[in-house]
Design a protein around this motif. Structure first.
Motif, PDB file in Angstrom:
ATOM      1  N   UNK A  95      27.945  46.052  27.160  1.00 45.02           N
ATOM      2  CA  UNK A  95      29.405  46.133  27.199  1.00 45.02           C
ATOM      3  C   UNK A  95      29.764  47.414  27.941  1.00 45.02           C
ATOM      4  N   UNK A  96      30.731  47.324  28.819  1.00 41.24           N
ATOM      5  CA  UNK A  96      31.145  48.520  29.561  1.00 41.24           C
ATOM      6  C   UNK A  96      32.661  48.636  29.518  1.00 41.24           C
ATOM      7  N   UNK A  97      33.150  49.863  29.323  1.00 40.28           N
ATOM      8  CA  UNK A  97      34.583  50.134  29.363  1.00 40.28           C
ATOM      9  C   UNK A  97      34.923  50.736  30.717  1.00 40.28           C
ATOM     10  N   UNK A  98      35.811  50.090  31.433  1.00 42.88           N
ATOM     11  CA  UNK A  98      36.221  50.588  32.748  1.00 42.88           C
ATOM     12  C   UNK A  98      37.737  50.602  32.821  1.00 42.88           C
ATOM     13  N   UNK A  99      38.283  51.615  33.486  1.00 42.72           N
ATOM     14  CA  UNK A  99      39.729  51.662  33.695  1.00 42.72           C
ATOM     15  C   UNK A  99      40.017  52.220  35.078  1.00 42.72           C
ATOM     16  N   UNK A 100      41.224  52.033  35.523  1.00 45.24           N
ATOM     17  CA  UNK A 100      41.566  52.303  36.931  1.00 45.24           C
ATOM     18  C   UNK A 100      41.319  53.741  37.331  1.00 45.24           C
ATOM     19  N   UNK A 138      33.362  46.957  40.393  1.00 47.46           N
ATOM     20  CA  UNK A 138      33.250  47.837  39.223  1.00 47.46           C
ATOM     21  C   UNK A 138      31.801  48.282  39.098  1.00 47.46           C
ATOM     22  N   UNK A 139      31.515  49.578  39.179  1.00 48.08           N
ATOM     23  CA  UNK A 139      30.127  50.054  39.043  1.00 48.08           C
ATOM     24  C   UNK A 139      29.556  49.607  37.694  1.00 48.08           C
ATOM     25  N   UNK A 140      28.402  48.979  37.738  1.00 50.38           N
ATOM     26  CA  UNK A 140      27.855  48.393  36.519  1.00 50.38           C
ATOM     27  C   UNK A 140      26.337  48.379  36.614  1.00 50.38           C
ATOM     28  N   UNK A 141      25.662  48.873  35.577  1.00 49.22           N
ATOM     29  CA  UNK A 141      24.212  48.982  35.588  1.00 49.22           C
ATOM     30  C   UNK A 141      23.551  48.099  34.539  1.00 49.22           C
ATOM     31  N   UNK A 142      24.195  46.996  34.186  1.00 48.95           N
ATOM     32  CA  UNK A 142      23.575  46.056  33.272  1.00 48.95           C
ATOM     33  C   UNK A 142      23.785  46.343  31.805  1.00 48.95           C
ATOM     34  N   UNK A 159      34.152  55.744  49.796  1.00 52.52           N
ATOM     35  CA  UNK A 159      33.036  55.187  50.562  1.00 52.52           C
ATOM     36  C   UNK A 159      32.435  53.981  49.850  1.00 52.52           C
ATOM     37  N   UNK A 160      32.339  54.036  48.536  1.00 49.76           N
ATOM     38  CA  UNK A 160      31.837  52.893  47.774  1.00 49.76           C
ATOM     39  C   UNK A 160      32.773  51.696  47.933  1.00 49.76           C
ATOM     40  N   UNK A 161      34.074  51.964  47.809  1.00 52.09           N
ATOM     41  CA  UNK A 161      35.046  50.880  47.951  1.00 52.09           C
ATOM     42  C   UNK A 161      35.095  50.350  49.378  1.00 52.09           C
TER      43      UNK A 161
END
Length: 982
Positions: free
Chosen positions: A165-170, A158-162, A317-319
């Motif tokens: 709280x982050x909301x992520x969905x598929x 999951x892309x995350x920059x610190x 490419x990221x995955x």
């Protein structure tokens, strides 16, 4: 090649054919048309180009570290000859003597490594299997998506920059593209019959449903209706989860395929022996029957392609990198591997990466082409105007109104609409007049719709209205039939930063309404749909604007986080509690849900906010003191009433805790202070709202109005029963409070989930300008008719409270949709020389094909059709009917450019018509001129434009379609293409 190796290759090929949807070769709509047109190129990629690339990578794999190894051997060979003399190694590199010497042992080991440095079949299979595994993780029936994994090791990144709280969905990086309109409309013609596949609302009890997956299921009864007189066949399906019994019958694998077979068998049985049955059983191309083909097409069209990636290449490419690090490389084993094994691992990683990237590149080009088609700003394919007779008289003058009355009285469609919608029968001119006064006639507020008249009538009306007025300035509103993302995308050019208030009541993510979602992805589908539309809304809002979003318990937690993401947590204002329609029974183990949430966010800290008041239920006398001791300055006017003991002197000023009431000083109880100042006390006294109780304590009477807080349950949330037959018709009282709080008269109010049209109806009655967007096929029968009734002065909702009497002027548009865009893609047939030239380029993949071969498609931009701009046509589907529609290039360009239209003028030079727009763009005067350019004499054209059309005007810029000799004029086409993104 052995059987295992061949099976590995075939497995990858089968997956690629699934990715490129080879099983849909008989489908001729949407993206399938595009894929099928270039099926040969895709086949060549799978069978030849990719395999050649794979073999090249395997050769590299096999040579992993060979150059370095050979260098080492040559170095050791030279050192051995130096240390042990000539003859120690023969001409074939074999050791003749001193075999036990350490250096010679190292030499022999290196030679053996070189001999065995070939890729084993198992290693090759492993590479193929990794390629297969990686892509199968993400592909799901036409979409690339992170499919649910259950293994302990099998995880996603999951892309995350610190962030805290982050909301992520598929589906976060994807556009949601499925529409209910497209979902419902499917028909075909066969044997002289029109056959409609229709959705009937599922009537299955909730507790009889298992699982979340939904399927197309032929209705249990009355699933075929035939009208022989009209030659129409209606076949009814439901879109729902399976019952317990159905799940036992159809199993858990290939369920939809089994349901299709069942539906076909039942339909054939039901129509057996009839003309319709014979027609449906006809085989096409000697294979599938007409019915089989269309049922399969219908299901396929509506159960695939929910999303378009915004950047599929970046995503995959990221995955891929994450997959390689977690699945291809075993980090725990790396430290124990010898040098050769490490080289093999590096080569394996490189092979998996390079092979996968070639597939990704190919897939991304197809997805990128779809993205371009989705994002391009769409054509307006119809513009009409609705204006009441009194407004025609006000804006165009009574003489013009009198001149069109005869034509109006002869227009049967307009007269029928007034009778049917308003109950007003018009037989003569006197029926159009409300009353005769000393000032003249007072015309009835009857809404005249230009759709009932010809193009000539519309042009004369617009010219007359804009002769003494700025056309956009007198327009009250805009109504748009379109999927809302496409409409908002088009509106951005003209209304970015200009909307004061947005209200939306989107379909809730309940899984039971008209919001369509991919099986197992209800909430993520819904989040993607909402996120992009909230972003568009944010761009349209003025810096002082606010947005209100109504939602229930299924999605309120998601909406809060989505709006935090789009508008910023700092711009959250309120979560308002509003009434919803209560259900009699929702289950014995929970409370009945009585409220929805209304989230309020602003564009910035400086949002407009008009304090709302409401009637207090009951006025009460309340003691007028509050906790704490306070001393207030006593003015000279009241000083004589006070005793010295009631005063204190500080810095030359007198202060007291008391207040003067009716000539007497009243002191508050110990430890308290009077709630109101002396001035406010005087004011309340004049209103009779202050008194002394029996204990001599001041009391005040509460106001008949109180400030509204975040509890809005004092007003209805929905209208029950709905006047317009709409199940979720928002109440006008609710919208009145929203609009009056966050806008002023003349401001723009927007609703892009319009439904029954409450938002724009209330906005109109409150003197706001408005924009409403609705895509559904009830557009004409509910929101459009409702606004006509509002213009006529209907008295429902808040009409009586605000003294609404009718009158107004708005326009409405029909907009091309993404599905229409796909239907209008036209491929250019290239000559052999061009094709051969293009094929010489190794990087000539699908992107180049699609870009080059479709650039002349009408739905992108066909420059040739600009020669006759008033007859530019594309295919559109409306209410299931495919028809050839004339594009309104003039109005489309006005939106693309963002012009404020002031005047609309037409001129005629012999038989050639010129349609001209005069207005403002970025505070500069602009003239836009459209005309038929076929057989045009450019010198005469220049003379006519400069001496007639532009006479008396001084535009800062001039835009003209086609070639032109007019001084300082620029062509429309390049700017049109740039702004449209086509």
């Amino acid at each position: 090649m052995t059987g295992d190796m061949e099976r590995s290759r075939d497995k990858v090929k089968r997956l690629l054919r699934e990715l490129f949807q080879f099983d849909a070769q008989d489908l001729d709509f949407g993206i399938y048309r595009i894929l099928n047109f270039r099926r040969n190129e895709i086949e060549k990629f799978i069978e030849k180009d990719l395999i050649e690339a794979v073999e090249a990578e395997f050769k590299e794999y096999a040579k992993a570290g060979l150059v370095e190894l050979q260098t080492d051997i040559e170095r050791l060979k030279a050192e051995i000859i130096r240390d042990f003399g000539e003859g120690t190694i023969d001409d074939w590199g074999r050791i003749v003597r001193h075999e036990d010497a350490p250096k010679i042992k190292i030499y022999l080991q290196k030679v053996e490594e070189l001999k065995s440095a070939e890729v084993s079949e198992a290693q090759m299979n492993e590479v193929f299997n990794h390629v297969y595994e990686f892509f199968s993780r993400y592909y799901d029936k036409g979409d690339f998506i992170s499919k649910r994994r259950y293994g302990g090791k099998e995880k996603y990144y999951v892309p995350y920059n610190g962030e805290e709280v982050i909301l992520h969905w598929a589906n976060k990086d994807q556009y949601y593209v499925k529409t209910a309109e497209y979902f419902r409309n499917y028909h075909f013609r066969a044997g002289g019959y029109r056959v409609n596949f229709l959705l009937r609302k599922a009537e299955v009890e909730v507790n009889n449903i298992v699982g979340e997956n939904k399927y197309f299921v032929l209705c249990d009864s009355d699933f075929v209706k035939v009208d022989e007189e009209k030659r129409v066949v209606d076949i009814y399906f439901e879109w729902r989860a399976l019952t317990d019994e159905e799940e036992r019958k159809f199993g858990k694998r290939n369920v939809q395929d089994a349901l299709v077979v069942d539906a076909i068998d039942r339909i054939i049985s039901e129509t057996s022996g009839s003309n319709v049955g014979n027609v449906l059983r006809v085989k096409e191309n000697g294979e599938k029957t007409v019915l089989e083909k269309h049922v399969e097409n219908y299901v396929r069209r509506n159960t695939t392609d929910y999303f378009i990636h915004k950047n599929l290449k970046s995503f995959l490419e990221r995955e891929l990198e994450f997959y390689i690090k977690n699945e291809v490389v075993d980090l725990d084993e790396l430290e124990s591997l010898n040098e050769r094994s490490l080289r093999i691992v590096r080569a394996k990683v490189k092979a998996v990466r390079e092979i996968s990237k070639k597939i990704i590149e190919f897939l991304a080009q197809i997805e990128g082409f779809q993205k371009m088609l989705f994002e391009k700003k769409k054509f307006i394919v119809g513009t009409e105007y609705v204006i009441t007779l009194d407004k025609i008289e006000e804006y165009a003058g009574e003489e013009f109104l009198e001149n069109i009355l005869e034509e109006t009285l002869k227009n049967a469609k307009q007269l029928e609409e007034w009778k049917e919608l308003l109950g007003i029968e018009v037989n003569s001119k006197k029926d159009l007049v409300e009353r005769q006064t000393f000032e003249g006639k007072e015309w009835k507020k009857l809404p005249l719709d230009t759709r009932h008249f010809g193009i000539g009538f519309k042009i004369r009306l617009l010219e007359a209205l804009s002769e003494r007025n700025d056309l956009d300035g007198i327009l009250d509103g805009i109504l748009i039939k379109s999927e809302n993302w496409q409409a908002l995308n088009l509106l951005l050019g003209k209304f970015k930063g200009k909307v004061q208030c947005i209200y939306i009541d989107p379909p809730f993510n309940t899984g039971t309404n008209e919001f369509l979602y991919k099986n197992n992805y209800l909430d993520s589908s819904w989040a993607s749909m909402m996120y992009d539309r909230l972003q568009s809304g944010e761009m349209l809002l003025d810096n002082t604007g606010s947005i209100y979003v109504r939602i229930d318990y299924h999605g309120n937690h998601y909406v809060r986080m989505l709006m935090d993401s789009v508008f910023g947590k700092q711009n959250f204002k309120n979560e308002i509690m509003i009434n919803r329609t209560k259900k009699v029974f929702e289950g014995a183990n929970r409370f009945i849900t009585a409220n929805d949430s209304l989230f309020v966010y602003s564009k910035s800290e400086g949002a407009l906010f008009n304090i709302a008041k409401k009637e207090r239920g009951e006025q009460k006398w309340i003691q007028a003191h509050s906790p704490g001791i306070r001393w207030s300055e006593v003015s000279e006017k009241y000083l004589s009433y006070y005793k010295p003991s009631q005063l204190k002197l500080e810095k030359g000023k007198y202060y007291s805790r008391g207040r003067v009431f009716r000539g007497k000083v009243c002191m508050p109880p110990d430890g308290r202070h009077w709630t109101f100042s002396q001035e406010r006390l005087e004011e309340y006294g004049k209103e009779g709202r202050i008194r002394l109780n029996e204990k001599g304590i001041l009391e005040y009477l509460t106001s008949p109005l109180e400030t509204v807080d975040s509890d809005w349950t004092d007003i209805p949330g929905y209208v029950v029963p709905s006047k317009w037959g709409f199940p979720t018709e928002n109440s006008e009282q609710l919208l009145q409070r929203v609009i009056e709080t966050s806008s002023n008269k003349g401001d723009f109010v927007l609703d892009y989930f319009l439904g029954s049209g409450t938002t724009i109806a209330v906005a109109h009655k409150l003197g706001r300008r408005w924009i409403g967007v609705e895509m559904s096929d009830y557009f004409d029968n509910i929101p459009l008719k409702r606004m006509k009734a509002v213009l006529a002065g209907e008295q429902s909702g808040i009409s009586k409270d605000v003294n609404w009497n009718g009158g107004g002027f708005f326009k409405y548009h029909y907009v091309e949709q993404y599905e229409d865009t796909l239907s209008n893609i036209v491929f250019l047939e290239k000559g052999k020389t061009v094709q051969e030239t293009l094929d010489e380029f190794g990087d000539y993949l699908l992107k180049n094909m699609l870009e080059f071969e479709t650039r002349g498609s009408p739905t992108r931009l066909n420059i040739e059709q600009f020669q006759t701009p008033f007859d530019y046509k594309i295919w559109v589907t409306t209410a299931g009917e495919k028809r050839l529609a004339t594009v309104d290039l003039v109005e489309t360009f006005n939106y693309l450019l963002g012009i404020t239209v002031e005047k609309f003028r037409t001129f005629k030079n012999q038989e050639r018509e010129y349609h001209c727009i005069f207005g403002k763009l970025n505070q500069e005067n602009i003239a836009i001129i459209w005309r038929n350019t076929k057989d045009l004499d450019l010198k005469k054209d220049k003379e006519f434009i400069e001496n007639t059309i532009l006479a008396g005007t001084k535009p800062d810029s001039i835009l003209i379609n086609g070639d032109s000799l007019v001084e300082k004029a620029e062509p429309i086409e390049p700017e049109f293409k740039r702004l449209k993104g086509a």
